[in-house]
Design a protein around this motif. Structure first.
Motif, PDB file in Angstrom:
ATOM      1  N   ALA A 123       0.796  -1.068   0.000  1.00  0.00           N
ATOM      2  CA  ALA A 123      -0.276  -0.147  -0.206  1.00  0.00           C
ATOM      3  C   ALA A 123       0.877   1.257  -0.059  1.00  0.00           C
ATOM      4  O   ALA A 123       0.427   2.327  -0.690  1.00  0.00           O
ATOM      5  CB  ALA A 123      -0.918   0.205   1.452  1.00  0.00           C
ATOM      6  N   ALA A 124       1.900   1.351   0.590  1.00  0.00           N
ATOM      7  CA  ALA A 124       2.874   2.447   0.786  1.00  0.00           C
ATOM      8  C   ALA A 124       3.292   3.104  -0.308  1.00  0.00           C
ATOM      9  O   ALA A 124       3.283   4.035  -0.752  1.00  0.00           O
ATOM     10  CB  ALA A 124       3.934   2.166   1.803  1.00  0.00           C
ATOM     11  N   PRO A 125       3.859   2.017  -1.221  1.00  0.00           N
ATOM     12  CA  PRO A 125       4.474   2.805  -2.687  1.00  0.00           C
ATOM     13  C   PRO A 125       3.033   3.529  -3.356  1.00  0.00           C
ATOM     14  O   PRO A 125       3.395   4.506  -3.977  1.00  0.00           O
ATOM     15  CB  PRO A 125       4.897   1.571  -3.581  1.00  0.00           C
ATOM     16  CG  PRO A 125       4.982   0.538  -2.372  1.00  0.00           C
ATOM     17  CD  PRO A 125       4.120   0.864  -1.387  1.00  0.00           C
ATOM     18  N   PHE A 126       1.974   2.818  -3.359  1.00  0.00           N
ATOM     19  CA  PHE A 126       0.915   3.565  -4.335  1.00  0.00           C
ATOM     20  C   PHE A 126       0.568   4.852  -3.470  1.00  0.00           C
ATOM     21  O   PHE A 126       0.425   6.023  -4.265  1.00  0.00           O
ATOM     22  CB  PHE A 126      -0.176   2.626  -4.166  1.00  0.00           C
ATOM     23  CG  PHE A 126      -1.491   3.355  -4.654  1.00  0.00           C
ATOM     24  CD1 PHE A 126      -1.803   3.399  -5.854  1.00  0.00           C
ATOM     25  CD2 PHE A 126      -2.679   3.952  -3.685  1.00  0.00           C
ATOM     26  CE1 PHE A 126      -3.112   3.960  -6.444  1.00  0.00           C
ATOM     27  CE2 PHE A 126      -3.494   4.572  -4.339  1.00  0.00           C
ATOM     28  CZ  PHE A 126      -3.725   4.643  -5.751  1.00  0.00           C
ATOM     29  N   VAL A 127       0.316   5.059  -2.113  1.00  0.00           N
ATOM     30  CA  VAL A 127       0.331   6.209  -1.704  1.00  0.00           C
ATOM     31  C   VAL A 127       1.298   7.214  -1.872  1.00  0.00           C
ATOM     32  O   VAL A 127       0.848   8.342  -1.988  1.00  0.00           O
ATOM     33  CB  VAL A 127      -0.048   5.950   0.080  1.00  0.00           C
ATOM     34  CG1 VAL A 127      -0.268   7.288   0.753  1.00  0.00           C
ATOM     35  CG2 VAL A 127      -1.293   5.075   0.277  1.00  0.00           C
ATOM     36  N   ILE A 128       2.668   6.846  -1.646  1.00  0.00           N
ATOM     37  CA  ILE A 128       3.676   7.900  -1.778  1.00  0.00           C
ATOM     38  C   ILE A 128       3.758   8.414  -3.011  1.00  0.00           C
ATOM     39  O   ILE A 128       3.697   9.539  -3.285  1.00  0.00           O
ATOM     40  CB  ILE A 128       5.078   7.190  -1.393  1.00  0.00           C
ATOM     41  CG1 ILE A 128       5.044   6.848   0.103  1.00  0.00           C
ATOM     42  CG2 ILE A 128       6.087   7.757  -1.752  1.00  0.00           C
ATOM     43  CD1 ILE A 128       5.973   5.914   0.558  1.00  0.00           C
ATOM     44  N   SER A 129       3.441   7.438  -4.089  1.00  0.00           N
ATOM     45  CA  SER A 129       3.584   7.636  -5.584  1.00  0.00           C
ATOM     46  C   SER A 129       2.362   8.769  -6.085  1.00  0.00           C
ATOM     47  O   SER A 129       2.470   9.832  -6.583  1.00  0.00           O
ATOM     48  CB  SER A 129       3.604   6.811  -6.570  1.00  0.00           C
ATOM     49  OG  SER A 129       2.342   5.877  -6.563  1.00  0.00           O
TER      50      SER A 129
END
Length: 131
Positions: A21-27
């Protein structure tokens, strides 16, 4: 019959969910910052403020959960020691193994981060771009 997941497996699941989930939110947020430019809209400013506030809230909640677990573990260890010296006055509770204690504490600390990140992923994936 339902099987109860082990604490280590639950921690692993939390880490995998957070890691996906984190890479999606960060990007998503970085792209939003890039497209907002020097004059972000009110909606963008709210999102950027929410981003900062969520990080602080998750850190405090994580710290509180790990400290609460440490206090509970310390109380259990103290009761076990008192039960050894005064068995007529105290009843010993079983202590978790050191490995289980570390995994349980890490899991308690990870829950707020995972919960917030996965919720952000769901929320941000439903939104249309601001511009």
């Amino acid at each position: 019959m339902t099987r109860r997941r082990s604490a280590a497996r639950a921690l692993g699941t939390q880490l995998v969910e957070l890691g996906t989930a984190a890479p999606f939110v960060i990007s998503h947020r970085m792209a939003r910052m890039a497209t907002a430019g020097p004059n972000p809209s009110a909606r963008d400013r709210r999102e950027f403020a929410l981003m900062s506030n969520e990080k602080v809230a998750a850190a405090w909640e994580s710290w509180r959960a790990m400290a609460g677990y440490a206090v509970t573990l310390n109380t259990t260890a103290t009761q076990a020691a008192l039960a050894f010296w005064m068995p007529w006055a105290f009843t010993a509770k079983p202590l978790p193994s050191p490995e289980d204690a570390v995994v349980d504490m890490a899991s308690a600390g990870m829950k707020p981060y995972r919960r917030i990140t996965v919720a952000n992923q769901r929320r941000l994936s439903k939104r249309k771009p601001s511009r």
